[in-house]
Design an enzyme around this catalytic site. Structure first.
Site, short mmCIF file in Angstrom:
data_model
loop_
_atom_site.label_atom_id
_atom_site.label_comp_id
_atom_site.label_asym_id
_atom_site.label_seq_id
_atom_site.Cartn_x
_atom_site.Cartn_y
_atom_site.Cartn_z
N PHE A 1 -70.16 44.66 62.51
CA PHE A 1 -70.22 46.15 62.56
C PHE A 1 -69.56 46.84 63.82
CE2 PHE A 1 -73.30 44.54 65.88
CZ PHE A 1 -73.21 45.61 66.99
N GLU B 1 -76.19 36.58 75.08
CA GLU B 1 -75.29 37.86 74.90
C GLU B 1 -76.17 38.89 74.62
OE1 GLU B 1 -71.27 38.76 72.60
OE2 GLU B 1 -72.75 37.73 71.49
N CYS C 1 -67.15 41.64 71.72
CA CYS C 1 -67.01 40.52 71.94
C CYS C 1 -66.32 40.12 73.12
CB CYS C 1 -66.70 39.71 70.81
SG CYS C 1 -64.92 39.82 70.50
N SER D 1 -72.28 36.77 65.29
CA SER D 1 -72.84 35.86 66.38
C SER D 1 -72.89 34.22 66.16
CB SER D 1 -74.54 36.11 66.16
OG SER D 1 -74.77 35.67 64.98
N GLU E 1 -72.85 45.70 56.62
CA GLU E 1 -73.48 46.90 55.85
C GLU E 1 -73.95 48.14 56.76
OE1 GLU E 1 -76.65 43.52 56.68
OE2 GLU E 1 -74.38 43.86 56.29
N ARG E 2 -73.78 47.83 57.94
CA ARG E 2 -74.28 49.10 59.18
C ARG E 2 -73.17 50.03 59.12
NH1 ARG E 2 -75.85 44.80 63.88
NH2 ARG E 2 -77.64 43.80 62.46
N LYS F 1 -66.15 41.29 52.82
CA LYS F 1 -67.79 41.44 52.86
C LYS F 1 -67.89 42.05 54.07
CE LYS F 1 -71.16 40.60 54.40
NZ LYS F 1 -72.13 41.67 55.30
#
Length: 499
Positions: free
Chosen positions: A149, A384, A281, A226, A176-177, A173
């Site tokens: 996202f 994190e 990140c 993640s 979805e956010r 893919k």
């Protein structure tokens, strides 16, 4: 309410699974759209469409494929404002930061214009008597990417542009956010001349991810997210015989030496720690000043800069420093970790817990936090946080400081601020981290170098973008050829006579 779609075979396609996810406006907390979550059958439809289209695209010469990328760059510039606004509306980034997201992806597309050179093979003349040897770089076929996202424009372009210019079809893919920008990118690629079916966008959750991992037609998978999910995708994908690259979590340290320019170091920490609400990140989340005097001077510089940060929605203007985090769950996780830091003995120097924004009380805003006297056994150091929280870990010596970064399980990025060249060279040579900054707080390599961490920040042996991308999205075939030698008998042109 808007109902989003998949993008399959050059057209927007409604979801058929009956399952949807809410897409929020993070600034207001309101649901602004719903996105379909694909099932296995929908993913198989996209893969079949891609597999049918890919051979003809692979047969197009690299120069013509590169021209699609050239046109794509033009269209990205044309629609920059539209893309940035859509990105900010779903993610919460400020508009300048959203444009930076698009531009960093665009730069990789620009690098891909050099595909004719990057796809050249090798040739050896006369490797043996009458024998030549040469190599060919050929596309894999149908490839896939699973993107996060926090960079809904940049990371999809980091994956799809090199995959496509190498002659592959690509299944994206996205998160979805914030799925709108990836759908817009697919439209722009086809406007740039990409044949229908080469770029597909299939929205979904774990069911869609597993459909990618177990589909025998898909040859490679890229992932950013993640570390636990990176490990799952890498292990599962490799077990299915796919080529896989997965990029996971991070805990990036910035070491501040006593001789550093403290104003420069403080400015760098504020931008790298709080930009994009810390949802990067490559964000610096751990400051490591060497010596108590250095730490005291650093904290003194940081506090007024952090307290002056302007937090607000992207619609409040370009002077907003950062916006909301992406979901209510993300906000709750950050707040939980902040409380754990206090409970475990860290000193909260800047307390953002009571931050409220008038008119946006239901938004997912998190105030800036600064911790001092953090130790490596605390959760806020080990985990994190992915939020606007900076932890200060005081080190007595340079060796103790570098040891913190060396020993941490993550190895994405790191930085050192110093005026001493010998210290900087030693740090760059010894550190076991993939991307290193020297007086640069967020050392993200440019498009013609490669991006990738070490340790539990990266799974696989090839990085993103740069030359590694062209290795990842092609297979090398080596041909050894021998041709008959000597003068060949041809036609007779004289009048035949009796002997």
């Amino acid at each position: 309410m808007q109902e989003l779609t998949h993008y399959i075979g050059g057209a927007h396609v409604k979801g058929t699974s009956g399952r949807f996810a809410d897409v929020y406006n993070p600034a207001t907390g309101e649901v602004q759209a719903k996105v379909p979550l694909a099932n296995k059958a929908e993913m198989e439809q996209a893969v079949a469409t891609a597999a049918k289209a890919q051979p003809a695209w692979a047969a197009v010469n690299p120069q013509r494929r590169a021209r699609v990328m050239m046109k794509f760059v033009d269209l990205l510039h044309r629609d920059m404002d539209k893309l940035a606004e859509a990105l900010s509306r779903e993610h919460g980034k400020t508009l300048p930061d959203a444009k930076g997201d698009v531009i960093r992806g665009l730069e990789v597309v620009e690098f891909c214009i050099g595909a004719p050179h990057l796809l050249k093979g090798e040739f050896t003349d006369s490797a043996g008597p009458g024998i030549d040897m040469y190599s060919m770089k050929q596309p894999l076929g149908v490839t896939a990417g699973i993107t996060p996202f926090n960079f809904p424009a940049m990371i999809p372009m980091w994956m799809c542009a090199p995959a496509i210019v190498c002659g592959n079809a690509f299944i994206l893919k996205p998160s979805e956010r914030d799925p709108s920008v990836p759908l817009m990118l697919a439209e722009l690629l086809e406007e740039a001349g990409l044949p229908k079916g080469i770029m597909q966008v299939v929205n979904g959750d774990k069911e869609a991810v597993d459909a990618i991992l177990y589909d025998p037609i898909i040859q490679s998978v890229g992932f950013v997210g993640s570390t636990p999910i990176a490990e799952y995708i890498y292990g599962t994908g490799c077990a299915q015989g796919k080529r896989v690259q997965c990029f996971g979590g991070a805990k990036n340290h910035m070491i501040i030496m006593p001789d550093a320019d403290m104003d420069q170091a403080a400015d760098a920490l504020v931008g790298a720690g709080y930009g994009a609400a810390g949802e990067r990140c490559m964000a610096i989340s751990v400051a490591v000043p060497v010596g108590d005097d250095t730490a005291d001077r650093l904290i003194e510089k940081l506090v007024p800069k952090i307290e002056a940060l302007k937090v607000g929605p992207y619609t409040a203007g370009n002077d907003v420093d950062y916006g909301p985090v992406v979901t209510a769950a993300a906000k709750a996780n950050i707040e939980r970790l902040v409380e754990s830091g206090i409970a475990q003995g860290a000193k909260l120097v800047v307390d953002g817990r009571n931050f409220k924004l008038q008119g946006y009380e239901d938004g997912f805003f998190v105030g800036p936090h600064l911790f001092d006297h953090v130790t490596k056994d605390m959760d806020i150091y080990k985990k994190e946080i992915f939020g606007p929280v900076l932890s200060t870990v005081r080190a007595k010596t340079y060796e103790e400081a570098i040891g913190l970064a060396l020993d941490h399980e993550y190895g994405n990025g790191t930085a050192i601020f110093t005026r001493d060249g010998d210290t900087a060279r030693d740090f760059a040579a010894r550190i076991n981290i993939g991307m290193v900054g020297v007086n640069v707080p967020i050392p993200v390599p440019l498009a013609y170098h490669t991006f990738g961490g070490w340790k539990k920040s990266m799974f696989g042996d090839l990085n993103q973008h740069g030359p590694d991308a062209f290795k990842f999205y092609t297979r090398t075939k080596t041909v050894t050829a021998r041709w008959p030698s000597g003068t060949k008998e041809g036609g007779e042109f004289s009048i035949p006579v009796m002997e």
